[in-house]
Motif scaffolding. Structure first.
Motif, mmCIF file in Angstrom:
data_model
loop_
_atom_site.group_PDB
_atom_site.id
_atom_site.type_symbol
_atom_site.label_atom_id
_atom_site.label_comp_id
_atom_site.label_asym_id
_atom_site.label_seq_id
_atom_site.Cartn_x
_atom_site.Cartn_y
_atom_site.Cartn_z
ATOM 1 N N ASP A 275 12.094 5.539 -12.252
ATOM 2 C CA ASP A 275 12.896 4.606 -11.453
ATOM 3 C C ASP A 275 12.279 4.581 -10.066
ATOM 4 O O ASP A 275 12.297 5.579 -9.343
ATOM 5 C CB ASP A 275 14.353 5.071 -11.379
ATOM 6 N N VAL A 276 11.701 3.448 -9.700
ATOM 7 C CA VAL A 276 11.005 3.331 -8.422
ATOM 8 C C VAL A 276 11.974 3.410 -7.252
ATOM 9 O O VAL A 276 11.646 3.956 -6.208
ATOM 10 C CB VAL A 276 10.167 2.029 -8.386
ATOM 11 N N GLY A 277 13.180 2.878 -7.419
ATOM 12 C CA GLY A 277 14.208 2.988 -6.387
ATOM 13 C C GLY A 277 13.918 2.234 -5.101
ATOM 14 O O GLY A 277 14.181 2.749 -4.016
ATOM 15 N N LEU A 278 13.404 1.038 -5.194
ATOM 16 C CA LEU A 278 13.150 0.222 -4.002
ATOM 17 C C LEU A 278 14.352 -0.662 -3.680
ATOM 18 O O LEU A 278 15.043 -1.133 -4.588
ATOM 19 C CB LEU A 278 11.941 -0.691 -4.226
ATOM 20 N N ASP A 279 14.547 -0.922 -2.405
ATOM 21 C CA ASP A 279 15.619 -1.833 -1.994
ATOM 22 C C ASP A 279 15.206 -3.274 -2.323
ATOM 23 O O ASP A 279 14.027 -3.589 -2.422
ATOM 24 C CB ASP A 279 15.904 -1.678 -0.502
ATOM 25 N N PRO A 280 16.198 -4.167 -2.495
ATOM 26 C CA PRO A 280 15.911 -5.554 -2.902
ATOM 27 C C PRO A 280 14.990 -6.316 -1.943
ATOM 28 O O PRO A 280 14.171 -7.122 -2.386
ATOM 29 C CB PRO A 280 17.289 -6.206 -2.951
ATOM 30 N N VAL A 281 15.081 -6.057 -0.659
ATOM 31 C CA VAL A 281 14.220 -6.759 0.306
ATOM 32 C C VAL A 281 12.758 -6.346 0.091
ATOM 33 O O VAL A 281 11.859 -7.197 0.075
ATOM 34 C CB VAL A 281 14.674 -6.481 1.761
ATOM 35 N N SER A 282 12.513 -5.059 -0.108
ATOM 36 C CA SER A 282 11.149 -4.582 -0.359
ATOM 37 C C SER A 282 10.621 -5.126 -1.680
ATOM 38 O O SER A 282 9.460 -5.543 -1.762
ATOM 39 C CB SER A 282 11.112 -3.051 -0.371
ATOM 40 N N VAL A 283 11.464 -5.123 -2.697
ATOM 41 C CA VAL A 283 11.056 -5.660 -4.003
ATOM 42 C C VAL A 283 10.639 -7.116 -3.856
ATOM 43 O O VAL A 283 9.580 -7.528 -4.366
ATOM 44 C CB VAL A 283 12.183 -5.516 -5.059
ATOM 45 N N SER A 284 11.427 -7.888 -3.143
ATOM 46 C CA SER A 284 11.131 -9.306 -2.946
ATOM 47 C C SER A 284 9.814 -9.499 -2.192
ATOM 48 O O SER A 284 8.980 -10.323 -2.571
ATOM 49 C CB SER A 284 12.282 -9.963 -2.191
ATOM 50 N N ARG A 285 9.634 -8.728 -1.147
ATOM 51 C CA ARG A 285 8.420 -8.859 -0.333
ATOM 52 C C ARG A 285 7.179 -8.431 -1.118
ATOM 53 O O ARG A 285 6.142 -9.097 -1.080
ATOM 54 C CB ARG A 285 8.554 -8.022 0.936
ATOM 55 N N ARG B 146 7.033 -9.547 -14.048
ATOM 56 C CA ARG B 146 7.676 -8.670 -15.044
ATOM 57 C C ARG B 146 7.699 -7.219 -14.570
ATOM 58 O O ARG B 146 8.705 -6.525 -14.712
ATOM 59 C CB ARG B 146 6.961 -8.779 -16.389
ATOM 60 N N LEU B 147 6.591 -6.746 -14.009
ATOM 61 C CA LEU B 147 6.525 -5.372 -13.506
ATOM 62 C C LEU B 147 7.561 -5.137 -12.407
ATOM 63 O O LEU B 147 8.288 -4.137 -12.420
ATOM 64 C CB LEU B 147 5.134 -5.061 -12.952
ATOM 65 N N MET B 148 7.613 -6.050 -11.473
ATOM 66 C CA MET B 148 8.535 -5.894 -10.340
ATOM 67 C C MET B 148 9.990 -6.075 -10.774
ATOM 68 O O MET B 148 10.891 -5.535 -10.140
ATOM 69 C CB MET B 148 8.174 -6.873 -9.222
ATOM 70 N N GLY B 149 10.212 -6.793 -11.865
ATOM 71 C CA GLY B 149 11.566 -6.964 -12.389
ATOM 72 C C GLY B 149 12.051 -5.768 -13.193
ATOM 73 O O GLY B 149 13.229 -5.671 -13.531
ATOM 74 N N GLY B 150 11.157 -4.844 -13.487
ATOM 75 C CA GLY B 150 11.520 -3.689 -14.303
ATOM 76 C C GLY B 150 11.321 -2.359 -13.594
ATOM 77 O O GLY B 150 10.930 -1.371 -14.214
ATOM 78 N N LEU B 151 11.596 -2.323 -12.310
ATOM 79 C CA LEU B 151 11.341 -1.112 -11.527
ATOM 80 C C LEU B 151 12.330 0.022 -11.800
ATOM 81 O O LEU B 151 12.091 1.156 -11.400
ATOM 82 C CB LEU B 151 11.307 -1.435 -10.031
ATOM 83 N N LYS C 182 0.836 -1.212 0.000
ATOM 84 C CA LYS C 182 0.000 0.000 0.000
ATOM 85 C C LYS C 182 0.862 1.250 0.000
ATOM 86 O O LYS C 182 0.617 2.187 -0.757
ATOM 87 C CB LYS C 182 -0.890 0.029 1.244
ATOM 88 N N GLU C 183 1.865 1.262 0.856
ATOM 89 C CA GLU C 183 2.721 2.442 0.990
ATOM 90 C C GLU C 183 3.541 2.693 -0.268
ATOM 91 O O GLU C 183 3.559 3.806 -0.798
ATOM 92 C CB GLU C 183 3.658 2.279 2.185
ATOM 93 N N GLU C 184 4.225 1.689 -0.755
ATOM 94 C CA GLU C 184 5.139 1.872 -1.892
ATOM 95 C C GLU C 184 4.395 2.040 -3.209
ATOM 96 O O GLU C 184 4.682 2.952 -3.969
ATOM 97 C CB GLU C 184 6.136 0.716 -1.974
#
Length: 157
Positions: free
Chosen positions: A70-80, A58-63, A36-38
């Motif tokens: 550029d969404v700029g999320l850290d890898p842990v957030s991307v994974s979650r 695919r969407l999350m792999g192309g952030l 919700k936040e991100e």
């Protein structure tokens, strides 16, 4: 008496909610706080059941280039976030709600945008271009501009 009336209101509300859901335009909204936040910081945090899991992957792999940003999320957030979206996608955990919307959509090469789904296109075919360009709309992805309960998962007219 007031207790009986209160019970009646609760039962009637539950029945109306079930009737609304039976209409096929309900998609459970995002319930994960991080998602919700991100996702919701720039646009509606779209219900995951609106796309198949391969679209979310695919969407999350192309952030780095998420529709020009550029969404700029850290890898842990991307994974979650990816795990949440794929677990509740229209072809997995959210399948109960997505059957009509995803009918005919390839899971091998699915669209990245909800606005490219055949059912979405059919439902919105009568919307004129000038309506999409109005100040309060500006984008086909701005569902809350026309669907006032979109954030609660209802996409009725």
């Amino acid at each position: 008496r007031s207790m009986i009336f209160g019970l009646f209101v609760v039962v009637a509300s539950a029945m109306l909610l079930q009737i609304a859901r039976a209409g096929g335009n309900y998609y459970p909204p995002v319930s994960d706080a991080l998602v919700k936040e991100e996702c919701g910081s720039c646009h509606l945090a779209f219900p995951p059941s609106m796309l198949p899991s391969t679209s979310w992957q695919r969407l999350m792999g192309g952030l780095k280039n998420h529709f020009g940003d550029d969404v700029g999320l850290d890898p842990v957030s991307v994974s979650r976030i990816t795990a949440y979206l794929t677990a509740h996608a229209g072809d997995t955990g959210g399948a109960r709600y997505a059957e009509k919307l995803l009918r005919g959509v390839s899971t091998v090469d699915p669209p990245l945008r909800i606005t490219e789904l055949p059912r979405w296109l059919k439902e919105h075919r009568k919307v004129k271009n000038r309506e999409w360009q109005q100040q309060e709309v500006r984008s086909k992805a701005n569902c809350p501009a026309c669907h006032r309960d979109a954030e609660r998962g209802y996409f009725d007219e």
